[in-house]
Design an enzyme around this catalytic site. Sequence first.
Site, mmCIF file in Angstrom:
data_model
loop_
_atom_site.group_PDB
_atom_site.id
_atom_site.type_symbol
_atom_site.label_atom_id
_atom_site.label_comp_id
_atom_site.label_asym_id
_atom_site.label_seq_id
_atom_site.Cartn_x
_atom_site.Cartn_y
_atom_site.Cartn_z
ATOM 1 N N ASP A 111 0.823 -1.204 0.000
ATOM 2 C CA ASP A 111 0.000 0.000 0.000
ATOM 3 C C ASP A 111 0.860 1.257 0.000
ATOM 4 O O ASP A 111 1.474 1.596 1.020
ATOM 5 C CB ASP A 111 -0.909 -0.037 1.238
ATOM 6 C CG ASP A 111 -1.834 1.152 1.332
ATOM 7 O OD1 ASP A 111 -1.995 1.871 0.336
ATOM 8 O OD2 ASP A 111 -2.418 1.347 2.418
ATOM 9 N N SER A 114 -0.018 4.259 2.729
ATOM 10 C CA SER A 114 0.227 4.198 4.171
ATOM 11 C C SER A 114 1.673 3.760 4.384
ATOM 12 O O SER A 114 2.361 3.390 3.445
ATOM 13 C CB SER A 114 -0.744 3.226 4.861
ATOM 14 O OG SER A 114 -0.516 1.893 4.435
ATOM 15 N N ASN A 116 2.785 1.828 7.463
ATOM 16 C CA ASN A 116 2.990 0.853 8.530
ATOM 17 C C ASN A 116 2.832 -0.577 8.028
ATOM 18 O O ASN A 116 2.048 -0.845 7.119
ATOM 19 C CB ASN A 116 1.998 1.090 9.675
ATOM 20 C CG ASN A 116 2.269 2.397 10.395
ATOM 21 O OD1 ASN A 116 3.354 2.613 10.914
ATOM 22 N ND2 ASN A 116 1.294 3.287 10.393
ATOM 23 N N TRP A 118 1.668 -4.258 9.298
ATOM 24 C CA TRP A 118 1.004 -4.986 10.374
ATOM 25 C C TRP A 118 0.402 -6.299 9.855
ATOM 26 O O TRP A 118 0.034 -6.407 8.696
ATOM 27 C CB TRP A 118 -0.075 -4.144 11.072
ATOM 28 C CG TRP A 118 -1.255 -3.711 10.243
ATOM 29 C CD1 TRP A 118 -1.443 -2.500 9.653
ATOM 30 C CD2 TRP A 118 -2.436 -4.483 9.923
ATOM 31 N NE1 TRP A 118 -2.639 -2.476 8.983
ATOM 32 C CE2 TRP A 118 -3.274 -3.669 9.142
ATOM 33 C CE3 TRP A 118 -2.853 -5.784 10.238
ATOM 34 C CZ2 TRP A 118 -4.511 -4.103 8.663
ATOM 35 C CZ3 TRP A 118 -4.091 -6.234 9.748
ATOM 36 C CH2 TRP A 118 -4.897 -5.392 8.976
ATOM 37 N N TYR A 154 -11.102 2.568 12.467
ATOM 38 C CA TYR A 154 -11.860 2.303 11.253
ATOM 39 C C TYR A 154 -13.312 2.721 11.453
ATOM 40 O O TYR A 154 -13.765 2.926 12.582
ATOM 41 C CB TYR A 154 -11.809 0.810 10.903
ATOM 42 C CG TYR A 154 -10.452 0.316 10.471
ATOM 43 C CD1 TYR A 154 -10.002 0.536 9.182
ATOM 44 C CD2 TYR A 154 -9.621 -0.366 11.346
ATOM 45 C CE1 TYR A 154 -8.756 0.093 8.771
ATOM 46 C CE2 TYR A 154 -8.373 -0.821 10.951
ATOM 47 C CZ TYR A 154 -7.956 -0.585 9.663
ATOM 48 O OH TYR A 154 -6.718 -1.028 9.262
ATOM 49 N N ASP A 272 -1.890 5.842 -5.206
ATOM 50 C CA ASP A 272 -2.157 4.930 -4.098
ATOM 51 C C ASP A 272 -2.501 3.527 -4.597
ATOM 52 O O ASP A 272 -3.585 3.281 -5.116
ATOM 53 C CB ASP A 272 -3.310 5.482 -3.253
ATOM 54 C CG ASP A 272 -3.534 4.696 -1.974
ATOM 55 O OD1 ASP A 272 -2.860 3.668 -1.761
ATOM 56 O OD2 ASP A 272 -4.383 5.106 -1.170
ATOM 57 N N THR A 275 -5.739 1.786 -3.058
ATOM 58 C CA THR A 275 -7.084 2.246 -3.417
ATOM 59 C C THR A 275 -7.402 1.742 -4.815
ATOM 60 O O THR A 275 -6.562 1.812 -5.715
ATOM 61 C CB THR A 275 -7.171 3.786 -3.376
ATOM 62 O OG1 THR A 275 -7.017 4.218 -2.025
ATOM 63 C CG2 THR A 275 -8.513 4.279 -3.895
#
Length: 376
Positions: A111, A114, A116, A118, A154, A272, A275
Amino acid sequence: MESSWGTESTSWAQRAPPGALRASPGHREHLLGHGELLLISLRKGLSIRDKMRAAGVLDDFLKHIKYDPVKKYQPSQGSVVRVPVTNHLDSSYFGEISIGEPPQKFLVLFDTGSSNLWVPSSDCKSPACFNHAKFQANDSVTFTPSGRSYTVSYGSGAVTIVLGSDTLKVSSITVTDQEFGLTQDEPTQPFYFADFDGILGMAYPSLAVGGMATPIFSFYFSRQPTYEYGGELILGGIDPQLFQGDITWAPVTQELYWQVGLKLCGCQAIVDTGTFLLTVPQEYLESILEALGYAVDCNDTQSMPSITFSIGGAQLLLSPSAYVLNSNGYCTLGMEVTYLPSQDGQPLWILGNIFLKEYYTVFDMANSRVGFALSA
């Protein structure tokens, strides 16, 4: 109709500070345009939206959340990171990484919107985690907990993520002491329906909790994707076999997301990979819909106009075959509206997979620029 948009080698460290993505010594000399490239095959699965629709839960889910497609790009406060859950409803391109020693495999969404990394934790008890690979900290001899945490908010609920460090492997790159997040719980809807286990953010490290720098990399999304092959992520440079002609470069206008300026309209656009749709500012969508005749007839797709993006002196066309989505004979526009400005107050576009399937895209952090070339 024309939407005018325009603007206009990295070596990796041998030892990485905690939280920084760097190559192992054998892959330090990956410069733009030459050197060994690391290819990561992307898979294309059903989107979360399609799987929730098939399960009969999509309509009720959308009634109970407030959809804000650009909330992902607004500044976060403290340890709370706000992400619109619907941003990932249509995301369906993902690839494999491993974490820990011995390696534990995960499918992640790569992505660029963003920063991070996880994955689910073995401590997570929500149904969404049971349906995905979970990181077993006790099974890794190299895992180190950090004791820090942050919250991802979220639309359907908040997720607490605990930070730790371990060995990360992406293709043949090995990163020691990579900081990453472990989710303690996840909203059942929509993540139960996701084909990917977690997210690997590739935006600027200033956005990350803990900071995670990325090398130069490029994306190719197949126009006819399958689960076995949806495209490729190329770490360390470019693959000339995946594009045609020259690369058009646009400078990054704000080093948070991969944001570039659009000529003539005085707009900004975020590139992005996380998206799916083409997101259009409210003041421009109306003129686009008027030019397209509002309703979309599958039989008239070929007669619809192309949308032209002017970038770096080049004209990048988006044909109707790219921006019209055909689902079993029912056609819709692959666009959605935004109403919030970018960080500098200019109207914000988001160039998602609808656009990126047509243009091979290079993300060059060392030179703060994004490159585009027609996909092969």
